[in-house]
Scaffold this motif. Structure first.
Motif, short mmCIF file in Angstrom:
data_model
loop_
_atom_site.label_atom_id
_atom_site.label_comp_id
_atom_site.label_asym_id
_atom_site.label_seq_id
_atom_site.Cartn_x
_atom_site.Cartn_y
_atom_site.Cartn_z
N SER A 290 0.96 -1.23 -0.05
CA SER A 290 0.25 0.12 0.02
C SER A 290 0.90 1.35 0.05
CB SER A 290 -0.86 -0.03 1.37
OG SER A 290 -1.88 -1.10 1.10
N ALA A 291 0.46 2.24 -0.79
CA ALA A 291 1.24 3.47 -0.73
C ALA A 291 0.07 4.56 -0.48
CB ALA A 291 1.84 3.65 -2.14
N PHE A 292 0.70 5.61 -0.19
CA PHE A 292 -0.26 6.77 0.14
C PHE A 292 -0.06 8.12 -0.44
CE2 PHE A 292 -0.43 3.44 3.55
CZ PHE A 292 -1.68 3.41 3.64
N THR A 293 -0.68 8.74 -0.98
CA THR A 293 -0.59 10.09 -1.68
C THR A 293 -2.05 10.69 -1.80
OG1 THR A 293 0.63 11.04 -3.42
CG2 THR A 293 -0.71 9.10 -3.86
N ASP A 294 -2.11 12.11 -2.36
CA ASP A 294 -2.94 12.74 -2.60
C ASP A 294 -3.17 12.54 -3.95
OD1 ASP A 294 -4.86 14.71 -2.72
OD2 ASP A 294 -4.01 16.31 -1.98
N VAL A 295 -3.88 11.64 -4.50
CA VAL A 295 -4.10 11.14 -5.96
C VAL A 295 -4.73 12.52 -6.73
CG1 VAL A 295 -4.81 9.67 -7.57
CG2 VAL A 295 -4.10 8.76 -5.30
N ASP A 296 -5.78 13.08 -6.28
CA ASP A 296 -6.61 13.75 -7.04
C ASP A 296 -6.26 15.37 -6.43
OD1 ASP A 296 -7.86 13.53 -4.58
OD2 ASP A 296 -9.67 12.99 -5.36
N ALA A 297 -5.50 15.68 -5.70
CA ALA A 297 -4.98 17.22 -5.40
C ALA A 297 -6.30 17.60 -4.81
CB ALA A 297 -4.30 18.02 -6.62
N ASP A 298 -7.05 17.00 -3.81
CA ASP A 298 -8.04 17.56 -3.01
C ASP A 298 -7.86 17.93 -1.45
OD1 ASP A 298 -7.86 14.99 -1.93
OD2 ASP A 298 -10.03 14.73 -2.36
N VAL A 300 -6.46 15.70 0.70
CA VAL A 300 -6.83 14.30 1.30
C VAL A 300 -5.87 13.34 0.85
CG1 VAL A 300 -8.66 12.75 2.10
CG2 VAL A 300 -9.14 15.09 1.78
N LEU A 301 -5.24 12.51 1.65
CA LEU A 301 -4.49 11.24 1.30
C LEU A 301 -5.11 10.14 0.99
CD1 LEU A 301 -1.30 11.73 3.88
CD2 LEU A 301 -1.28 12.26 1.59
N GLU A 302 -4.75 9.40 0.01
CA GLU A 302 -5.75 8.42 -0.47
C GLU A 302 -4.72 7.29 -0.40
OE1 GLU A 302 -7.79 11.50 -1.86
OE2 GLU A 302 -5.96 10.99 -2.90
N GLN A 303 -5.22 5.95 -0.23
CA GLN A 303 -4.33 4.70 -0.35
C GLN A 303 -4.29 4.16 -1.71
OE1 GLN A 303 -6.14 1.65 2.31
NE2 GLN A 303 -4.53 -0.19 1.55
N LEU A 304 -3.16 3.98 -2.29
CA LEU A 304 -3.20 3.18 -3.41
C LEU A 304 -3.00 1.52 -3.31
CD1 LEU A 304 -1.35 5.62 -5.66
CD2 LEU A 304 -3.67 4.92 -5.80
N LEU A 305 -3.52 0.53 -3.99
CA LEU A 305 -3.17 -0.52 -3.57
C LEU A 305 -2.93 -1.45 -5.09
CD1 LEU A 305 -3.11 -2.92 -1.19
CD2 LEU A 305 -5.37 -3.29 -1.91
N LYS A 324 -13.89 6.19 1.62
CA LYS A 324 -14.13 4.57 1.98
C LYS A 324 -14.83 3.68 0.95
CE LYS A 324 -15.37 6.28 6.92
NZ LYS A 324 -16.02 6.23 7.99
N ASN A 325 -14.40 4.22 -0.19
CA ASN A 325 -14.71 3.20 -1.35
C ASN A 325 -13.38 3.06 -2.25
OD1 ASN A 325 -17.68 3.17 -0.72
ND2 ASN A 325 -17.63 5.27 -1.47
N TRP A 326 -13.42 1.85 -2.54
CA TRP A 326 -12.63 1.40 -3.39
C TRP A 326 -12.94 1.56 -4.98
CZ3 TRP A 326 -7.63 0.33 -2.15
CH2 TRP A 326 -7.68 -0.05 -0.40
N LYS A 327 -11.78 1.97 -5.70
CA LYS A 327 -12.13 2.25 -7.34
C LYS A 327 -11.05 1.71 -7.91
CE LYS A 327 -12.35 6.19 -10.32
NZ LYS A 327 -12.12 7.73 -10.61
N LYS A 504 -1.75 17.48 -0.45
CA LYS A 504 -1.27 17.15 0.99
C LYS A 504 -0.07 16.10 0.99
CE LYS A 504 -3.21 15.27 5.35
NZ LYS A 504 -4.31 14.77 5.98
N GLY A 505 0.73 16.05 1.78
CA GLY A 505 1.74 14.91 1.87
C GLY A 505 2.31 14.71 2.90
N ALA A 506 2.74 13.53 3.37
CA ALA A 506 3.29 13.01 4.44
C ALA A 506 4.87 12.70 4.49
CB ALA A 506 2.45 11.75 4.99
N GLN A 507 5.56 13.02 5.49
CA GLN A 507 7.04 12.92 5.63
C GLN A 507 7.27 11.65 6.00
OE1 GLN A 507 9.59 16.29 6.43
NE2 GLN A 507 10.44 15.11 8.27
#
Length: 630
Positions: A290-298, A300-305, A324-327, A504-507
């Motif tokens: 799993s990786a985490f990033t602000d995919v759509d620049a809103d 909020v951090l999202e989970q990529l799987l 809370k939904n997978w796409k 948003k980003g996480a260090q």
């Protein structure tokens, strides 16, 4: 009449001058925000590495000079070799990354073991970078039942302390997650012990180099899976760092756990959720990291799987979890890459006997358009491996970049990551390749020549334990090298259309299995030359009240070094602002200078013409017949 004519004429010329200046300003901004000009990615390995042998394992500023250094594993490729870990120090002349004899760790005392991961950080609170190594028996690299040892070598800015390493544990179940559990800005070590119990290894006392094991995050229903992709980051946008765990239930089903911070430095299980549902007739056979990033620049951090629908990963896909939904964000069977259907590379001894690298997504905004892109090792149906660069289409999908140049020509890669060593305006790439499972690993550097008139902001959060008066630091030397896990960075700005834009980003949210995260947060601003309205930084807290501070009106292409000193008093935090002029800045400066010279030239011509007309008027006046003189 003549004077009035001159005034009117000058006014007309001034209006024309204003129009000319306005048109030139439009041209300037058209140049600044023009179309993207793509160039091939270029191999510049010889400019970066003096010795290409090794495996890139981590990044950090070991000698606190504000430049990112590389931590490299040198496996024993022959019976006479000794496994080593070396630190390549950044220099401003080629080759940029150079080894130093005093920064090489030889595993002479741990015969028969290999280095599986490297995690730089400050583990004793002296604001100097230390190095955590995890080791495993050389014959058990892929054995999930084999134990992992964790050692810390204590750093002293330019060397390691001669006392030798401290053994944190000889019987961890897997590679640990480095986090700041108790929010004291000192790195703690989380994992599972030999019995599978979730354990935190933490300092026995303040400033101590001894560790105490304590049971935390207890949940008897689920066991942490091996390999895991645990993370330490803010998942619900409250600027309070959460803990994300990848686990397996008693029914052998993968389950994700989210633990939220509660009072008194304790975390409570907030919720769990399963793997995404897949199309009918398919099952998830292989689960990647799993990786985490602000995919759509809103903001909020999202989970990529990443997942595979078969054991060989011929059918691969990436899911994103949002609200809370997978796409499904990409199905690779529907997206040919250089006219080939490609899939992920499942780990195993047939790939490398020196590095256990799960399916990993490296995240970075290579074209600074605000939408983070992906770098992935993939293979085609004939088992030929390549590095693939996926462009983020505004958070809706990913598509392979057509002109990958030297990136595509690297054969048999096992690791690929974005890198920001020189703190330039663009992210470059590092790749590690192996021609066969037992061949010496080779490092490659790929230069990003994608020229875009776009902007960025880079934020690095330090530990804040000290800054201007740190014991053991020379005068003028500051603790830039204490990799700090867990800080959250968020920006808000106004786009060229007038709409609000966020990111948003996480260090350093993950540390195991070659996560290769940089010790700072790099976020693109797109083709937006405006000031960044607000940059908000939050650090881990031991309460339900966030520790955050905002800075306003930040210049684009800025590097913000945040010093949260003291950590408990955000109002006293300081920031150092460094400006990195990109190509667009030089173009803007040149266009502005050209416009000023042009305006000065026009003003000079008008002034000269006005003087000539004044002289002509005076001559005419002197030749007139004055009736008053009669």
């Amino acid at each position: 009449m003549i004077n009035n004519y001159v005034i009117v004429g000058v006014k007309m010329r001034v209006r024309k001058l204003y129009l000319c200046v306005f048109v030139n300003v439009l041209l300037i901004f058209r140049g600044v925000t023009g179309e993207v000009k793509n160039g091939d990615l270029e191999d510049f390995t010889n400019s970066v590495f003096k010795n290409k042998n090794g495996i890139i394992a981590a990044f950090g500023d070991f000698n606190a000079d504000q430049n990112t250094d590389a931590f490299v594993i040198h496996p024993a490729v022959s019976p006479d070799d000794i496994p080593k870990m070396s630190i390549l120090i950044w220099h401003n002349v080629e080759p940029y990354l150079k080894p130093q004899t005093n920064l090489v760790l030889n595993l002479t005392r741990r015969t028969g073991e290999v280095i599986t991961s490297v995690v730089p950080g400050d583990y004793d609170g002296d604001s100097k970078m230390d190095v955590l190594l995890t080791l495993k028996n050389s014959n058990s690299m892929y054995d999930k039942n084999a134990s992992t040892a964790a050692l810390i070598y204590w750093g002293n800015l330019n060397s390691f302390c001669p006392d030798g390493p401290t053994v944190v544990s000889d019987s961890m179940a897997d590679q640990p997650l480095v986090m700041d559990y108790n929010a004291d800005m000192i790195a703690d070590i989380f994992g599972a012990n030999a019995a599978g119990e979730r354990t935190l290894w933490i300092q026995s006392s303040s400033g101590s180099r001894n560790f105490t094991a304590m049971k935390v995050l207890k949940n008897d229903e689920n066991q942490i899976i091996i390999p895991h992709s645990n993370a330490f980051l803010d998942l619900d946008s409250d600027f309070i760092t959460d803990i994300f765990l990848t686990t397996s239930s008693t029914e052998k089903k993968d389950v994700f756990e989210v633990w939220k911070n509660a009072a008194s430095s304790k975390y409570q299980l907030d919720h769990t959720y399963p793997l995404p549902k897949v199309p009918e007739g398919k099952t998830i056979s292989v689960v990647g990291q799993s990786a985490f990033t602000d995919v759509d620049a809103d903001g909020v951090l999202e989970q990529l799987l990443p997942v595979c629908y078969d054991e060989q990963c011929h059918e691969s896909a990436i899911f994103v979890r949002k609200s809370k939904n997978w796409k499904t964000i990409i199905e690779f069977k529907d997206v040919p890459i250089n006219d080939e259907v490609m899939g992920f590379v499942p780990p195993g001894p047939d790939v490398s006997t020196y590095a256990n690298v799960p399916i990993t997504l490296s995240i970075g905004d290579y074209n600074t358009d605000r939408y983070p892109d992906l770098l992935i090792v993939m293979r085609n149906q004939t088992n030929s491996r390549h590095v693939v660069l996926l462009n983020n289409n505004e958070g809706e999908s990913f598509s392979p970049v057509a002109r990958m140049g030297a990136l595509w020509t690297i054969t048999n890669p096992i690791i690929a990551t974005f890198v920001d060593l020189s703190q330039s305006t663009m992210l470059d790439m590092f790749v590690v390749s192996q021609n066969n499972p037992t061949a010496p690993p080779m490092m490659h550097a790929v230069k990003n020549n994608f020229i875009v008139d776009a902007y960025f902001i880079r934020v690095q959060v330090l530990s804040g334990l000290c800054f201007y008066s740190c014991p053991g630091f020379a005068s003028g030397t500051y603790p830039y090298g204490a990799n700090q896990p867990g800080p959250t960075v968020h920006y808000e700005t106004t786009g060229t259309s007038g709409k609000k834009e966020y990111s948003k980003g996480a260090q350093l949210s993950q540390s195991a299995y070659y996560s290769l995260q940089l010790p700072s947060v790099f976020m693109g601003l797109g083709q937006n030359p405006n000031f960044v309205d607000v940059v908000t930084v939050g650090i881990p807290t031991n309460d339900t009240v966030p520790r955050i501070k905002e800075w306003t009106s930040i210049i684009p292409n800025s590097i913000l070094i945040v010093i949260p000193e003291p950590p408990t008093n955000p109002s006293a935090w300081d920031v150092k602002l460094l400006i990195t002029p990109g190509q667009s800045v030089y173009l803007t400066a040149g266009a502005l200078l050209g416009t000023c010279l042009f305006v000065a030239f026009i003003i000079g011509l008008l002034h000269l013409k006005e003087r000539r007309e004044d002289d002509k008027e005076k001559r005419q006046e002197s030749h007139r017949f004055h009736f008053d003189a009669m």
